[in-house]
Design an enzyme around this catalytic site. Structure first.
Site, PDB file in Angstrom:
ATOM      1  N   ARG A   1      -3.957 -11.887   8.178  1.00  0.00           N
ATOM      2  CA  ARG A   1      -2.967 -12.313   9.170  1.00  0.00           C
ATOM      3  C   ARG A   1      -3.541 -13.495   9.961  1.00  0.00           C
ATOM      4  O   ARG A   1      -4.172 -13.320  10.999  1.00  0.00           O
ATOM      5  CB  ARG A   1      -2.656 -11.160  10.134  1.00  0.00           C
ATOM      6  CG  ARG A   1      -1.903  -9.990   9.519  1.00  0.00           C
ATOM      7  CD  ARG A   1      -1.627  -8.938  10.594  1.00  0.00           C
ATOM      8  NE  ARG A   1      -0.568  -8.013  10.238  1.00  0.00           N
ATOM      9  CZ  ARG A   1      -0.773  -6.772   9.781  1.00  0.00           C
ATOM     10  NH1 ARG A   1      -2.001  -6.323   9.613  1.00  0.00           N
ATOM     11  NH2 ARG A   1       0.248  -5.987   9.505  1.00  0.00           N
TER      12      ARG A   1
ATOM     13  N   ARG B   1      -2.111 -15.236   4.390  1.00  0.00           N
ATOM     14  CA  ARG B   1      -0.725 -15.415   4.828  1.00  0.00           C
ATOM     15  C   ARG B   1      -0.674 -16.562   5.822  1.00  0.00           C
ATOM     16  O   ARG B   1      -1.466 -16.615   6.766  1.00  0.00           O
ATOM     17  CB  ARG B   1      -0.211 -14.136   5.485  1.00  0.00           C
ATOM     18  CG  ARG B   1       1.242 -14.266   5.916  1.00  0.00           C
ATOM     19  CD  ARG B   1       1.796 -12.964   6.391  1.00  0.00           C
ATOM     20  NE  ARG B   1       1.312 -12.605   7.715  1.00  0.00           N
ATOM     21  CZ  ARG B   1       1.637 -11.470   8.320  1.00  0.00           C
ATOM     22  NH1 ARG B   1       2.418 -10.589   7.722  1.00  0.00           N
ATOM     23  NH2 ARG B   1       1.181 -11.194   9.519  1.00  0.00           N
TER      24      ARG B   1
ATOM     25  N   ASN C   1       6.679  -3.070   7.801  1.00  0.00           N
ATOM     26  CA  ASN C   1       6.810  -2.959   9.262  1.00  0.00           C
ATOM     27  C   ASN C   1       8.055  -3.703   9.735  1.00  0.00           C
ATOM     28  O   ASN C   1       8.849  -3.181  10.524  1.00  0.00           O
ATOM     29  CB  ASN C   1       5.587  -3.544   9.966  1.00  0.00           C
ATOM     30  CG  ASN C   1       4.291  -2.971   9.432  1.00  0.00           C
ATOM     31  OD1 ASN C   1       4.302  -1.871   8.913  1.00  0.00           O
ATOM     32  ND2 ASN C   1       3.218  -3.703   9.544  1.00  0.00           N
ATOM     33  N   ASP C   2       8.193  -4.929   9.256  1.00  0.00           N
ATOM     34  CA  ASP C   2       9.369  -5.705   9.650  1.00  0.00           C
ATOM     35  C   ASP C   2      10.594  -5.297   8.843  1.00  0.00           C
ATOM     36  O   ASP C   2      11.715  -5.318   9.360  1.00  0.00           O
ATOM     37  CB  ASP C   2       9.103  -7.202   9.494  1.00  0.00           C
ATOM     38  CG  ASP C   2       8.350  -7.751  10.696  1.00  0.00           C
ATOM     39  OD1 ASP C   2       8.736  -7.410  11.830  1.00  0.00           O
ATOM     40  OD2 ASP C   2       7.375  -8.484  10.506  1.00  0.00           O
TER      41      ASP C   2
ATOM     42  N   ARG D   1      10.356  -2.862  16.620  1.00  0.00           N
ATOM     43  CA  ARG D   1       9.157  -2.072  16.299  1.00  0.00           C
ATOM     44  C   ARG D   1       8.230  -1.883  17.497  1.00  0.00           C
ATOM     45  O   ARG D   1       7.313  -1.067  17.463  1.00  0.00           O
ATOM     46  CB  ARG D   1       8.395  -2.699  15.118  1.00  0.00           C
ATOM     47  CG  ARG D   1       7.869  -4.079  15.414  1.00  0.00           C
ATOM     48  CD  ARG D   1       7.464  -4.818  14.155  1.00  0.00           C
ATOM     49  NE  ARG D   1       6.054  -4.693  13.838  1.00  0.00           N
ATOM     50  CZ  ARG D   1       5.409  -5.466  12.960  1.00  0.00           C
ATOM     51  NH1 ARG D   1       6.081  -6.381  12.269  1.00  0.00           N
ATOM     52  NH2 ARG D   1       4.145  -5.314  12.715  1.00  0.00           N
TER      53      ARG D   1
ATOM     54  N   CYS E   1       2.081  -4.382   1.977  1.00  0.00           N
ATOM     55  CA  CYS E   1       0.990  -4.651   2.920  1.00  0.00           C
ATOM     56  C   CYS E   1       1.357  -4.171   4.327  1.00  0.00           C
ATOM     57  O   CYS E   1       0.594  -4.362   5.264  1.00  0.00           O
ATOM     58  CB  CYS E   1       0.610  -6.125   2.925  1.00  0.00           C
ATOM     59  SG  CYS E   1       1.944  -7.196   3.465  1.00  0.00           S
TER      60      CYS E   1
HETATM   61  C1  PEP Z   1       4.891  -6.248   7.893  1.00  0.00           C
HETATM   62  O1  PEP Z   1       5.840  -6.703   8.545  1.00  0.00           O
HETATM   63  O2  PEP Z   1       4.949  -5.165   7.287  1.00  0.00           O
HETATM   64  C2  PEP Z   1       3.622  -6.971   7.817  1.00  0.00           C
HETATM   65  C3  PEP Z   1       2.652  -6.601   7.019  1.00  0.00           C
HETATM   66  O3  PEP Z   1       3.460  -8.025   8.651  1.00  0.00           O
HETATM   67  P1  PEP Z   1       3.163  -7.882  10.218  1.00  0.00           P
HETATM   68  O4  PEP Z   1       2.898  -6.454  10.523  1.00  0.00           O
HETATM   69  O5  PEP Z   1       2.002  -8.754  10.495  1.00  0.00           O
HETATM   70  O6  PEP Z   1       4.432  -8.385  10.825  1.00  0.00           O
HETATM   71 MG    MG Z   2       5.824  -8.763   9.222  1.00  0.00          MG
END
Ligand code: PEP
Ligand code: MG
Length: 574
Positions: free
Chosen positions: A301, A337, A458-459, A469, A506
């Protein structure tokens, strides 16, 4: 002492027992301590040195900014430099140290409070702005002063301080990597906020969304944090303490058992190799990646390189970081990324205040709107690709049009390097994050045009279910097992299969051992997570038979009732 419990949302598992340090804002919280008469000159010196350091930093930033010609920002730095010359910083705090025999941080905070109270008495917009400036300058100074003090404290008293805060920003949590806190309790935050993710990465038990934690819990209270249930016990009696010491021991024994499979290959019972990769935030994480025996870095990241600073990292700085990571990982893959700035990961690169940051000009949208700046990162990544097995990953793609623009800019970056005869991997792979439902639905088109896909659950969950979130008031609705989420994941995995492209997850789902078997059944072969989760996931893989799990997954994907899905998952895990 009165024993009581507080409840919140379990964000990072494990048990911690320790004394509390309550902070309001992670850095402006200042402790007061007495300085011996004989040490007063040293303390005043410490403050002078910190002022000199802040001035040096600001001048460097200004030099950098001038090269990039942003006069607004440069004049704002001039104001901060002028303030440091002013008596409010250069004289009065020194006097306070002497008269009150106190530490430098306290002297700055005392003077800041005085200046602010004077400003508050004047109703003038210009003065209001200066109030912000003077606070920022004080904050910078305190950060520099605390930088040294925190490390000292951490060494004196390792693993026994539990931090209770209103909220911890990802930038602050990043700094805490060096501070050995035993646990975090915050009043705010969701399970998949970046703060919680960092806590899991650090393997620090954490509870978020504990309402009024700072009112209820006091400095130096003895607290048990149970990061699995989201329970904190304040001032436990001896019996409870013994019970939790026993539980903590059990937890540590379990972890030691897991260490036995560290060098075991990650394959299912029916001999399918599952790739376990690591998520990292900075170069410092590489040590734990190597220790975890991860198959590579599945997600770097890079936005964390842009945090805790007012300037942007230049091409050289970025190149050196990417190159060091590539070299440390030898020939193992390193997925870098590109900048995913914005929303709860605000950095110096964010130029505007969005009305809805999660839906605003963030990540690849921000980069595409500043192509010159994006090229700096692309060139740095490409140059580093000559030193290892680097891949580029694009966050928050929402359309093929964006992908086309990204590819054009990658080509431009390559052409620039070619004309300067700089080496790079000509066949570097370019992958895309699948984290917007529109893209997961249309995954085949992206699988066709990209070299690999990485699902950011996550997103993806946040956008599919319309749940912020980071917002604790709706965190009970944030559900990785929602049938719509599972269908989007499955659709993406199948799209990758159809076009022969690798698909990874991820997001945090990859590191949740309760979901490992389900994901294997859905056909996932590449998981990327914090190194701290790798062994627990590997244990599940070693017990899995992917052909049997496939049948369970097919059945599960037909269900539309979240409760039935939960029950089936429990059965799969039995
Ligand atoms: C996600 O969104 O799942 C991700 C891996 O990116 P981040 O948590 O950094 O937004
Ligand atoms: Mg993300």
């Amino acid at each position: 002492m009165h024993t009581f419990n507080v409840h919140g949302v379990a964000a990072s598992s494990g048990i911690a027992i320790g004394k509390v340090q309550v902070v309001s804002n992670a850095f402006l919280e200042v402790q007061h301590y007495k300085i011996k008469k004989a040490d007063l000159d040293n303390e005043k010196n410490r403050l002078s040195q910190a002022i000199a350091l802040v001035k040096k930093d600001l001048k460097n930033i200004k030099k950098d900014i001038n090269q990039k010609s942003s006069s607004d920002f440069s004049s704002f730095i001039d104001i901060h430099l002028m303030m440091l010359e002013d008596k409010n910083f250069s004289f009065y705090p020194q006097e306070i140290i002497k008269s009150e025999q106190c530490n430098a941080e306290w002297a700055i905070k005392t003077q800041l409070d005085l200046v602010i109270s004077k400003f508050d008495a004047i109703d003038d917009p210009y003065i209001k702005e200066r109030k912000l400036d003077v606070t920022q300058v004080a904050e910078r100074l305190i950060k520099i002063l605390l930088g040294h003090q925190h490390k000292k404290n951490a060494q004196k008293n390792p693993f026994s301080t539990i931090l209770v805060a209103h909220d911890i920003s990802p930038a602050d949590a990043l700094q805490f990597k060096n501070h050995n806190y035993a646990a975090f309790i915050t009043e705010h935050g969701g399970t998949n906020s970046h703060t919680a993710i960092l806590a899991r990465g650090l393997a620090i038990p954490s509870i978020v969304a504990v309402k009024n934690a700072r009112k209820l819990i006091k400095n130096n209270d003895l607290v048990i944090v149970d990061g699995d249930s989201g329970l904190a016990i304040i001032n436990p009696n001896d019996q409870i303490l013994k019970e939790y010491e026993y539980k903590k021991n059990l937890w540590e024994v379990e972890y030691k058992k897991l260490l036995k499979i560290k060098n075991v290959k990650s394959t299912t019972l029916n001999n399918h190799v599952i790739s376990l990769m690591a998520n990292i935030e900075d170069l410092g994480d590489i040590k734990s990646v190597l220790e975890s025996k991860a198959a590579g870095v599945g997600l770097f990241r890079t936005e964390f390189l842009f945090m805790n600073r007012d300037d942007l990292p230049g091409e050289e700085e970025q190149f050196e970081t990417y190159k060091s990571i590539a070299l440390s990982m030898k020939s193992k893959p390193v997925v870098i990324r590109t900048l995913d700035s914005g929303a709860d990961k605000a950095t110096a690169a964010d130029t505007i205040q969005a009305t809805n940051p999660a839906l605003g000009l963030r990540a690849i949208r921000l980069c595409l709107s500043h192509p010159h700046f994006f090229l700096i990162q692309l060139k740095a990544i490409l140059r580093a690709s000559a030193f290892g097995n680097i891949k580029i990953l694009i966050p928050m793609l929402s359309s093929l049009g964006e992908l086309k623009q990204v590819k054009m800019l990658i080509k431009r970056a390559k052409d620039n390097l070619l004309s300067d005869a700089i080496n790079f991997d000509k066949n570097i792979e370019v992958g895309g994050m699948i984290e917007i439902p529109a893209v997961a639905i249309n995954a085949e088109a992206f699988a066709r045009d990209l070299d690999f896909l990485s699902i950011g659950t996550n997103d993806l969950i946040q956008y599919t279910l319309a749940i912020d979130r980071t917002d604790d008031s709706v965190s009970h609705l944030y559900n990785a097992l929602h049938p719509a989420v599972l269908k989007l994941i499955s659709n993406t995995i199948n799209a990758g299969k159809k076009y022969g492209k690798e698909v990874a997850i991820c997001g945090e789902m990859a590191g949740d051992p309760k979901l490992t078997k389900l994901l294997i059944g859905m056909g996932l072969t590449n998981f990327s997570m914090h190194p701290a989760s790798i062994l627990a996931v590997k244990k599940k893989i070693l017990e899995s038979d992917s052909s049997k799990l496939k049948n369970h997954a097919i059945k599960l994907l037909r269900l539309s009732d979240a409760e039935k899905i939960e029950t089936l998952i429990q059965k799969i895990n039995q």
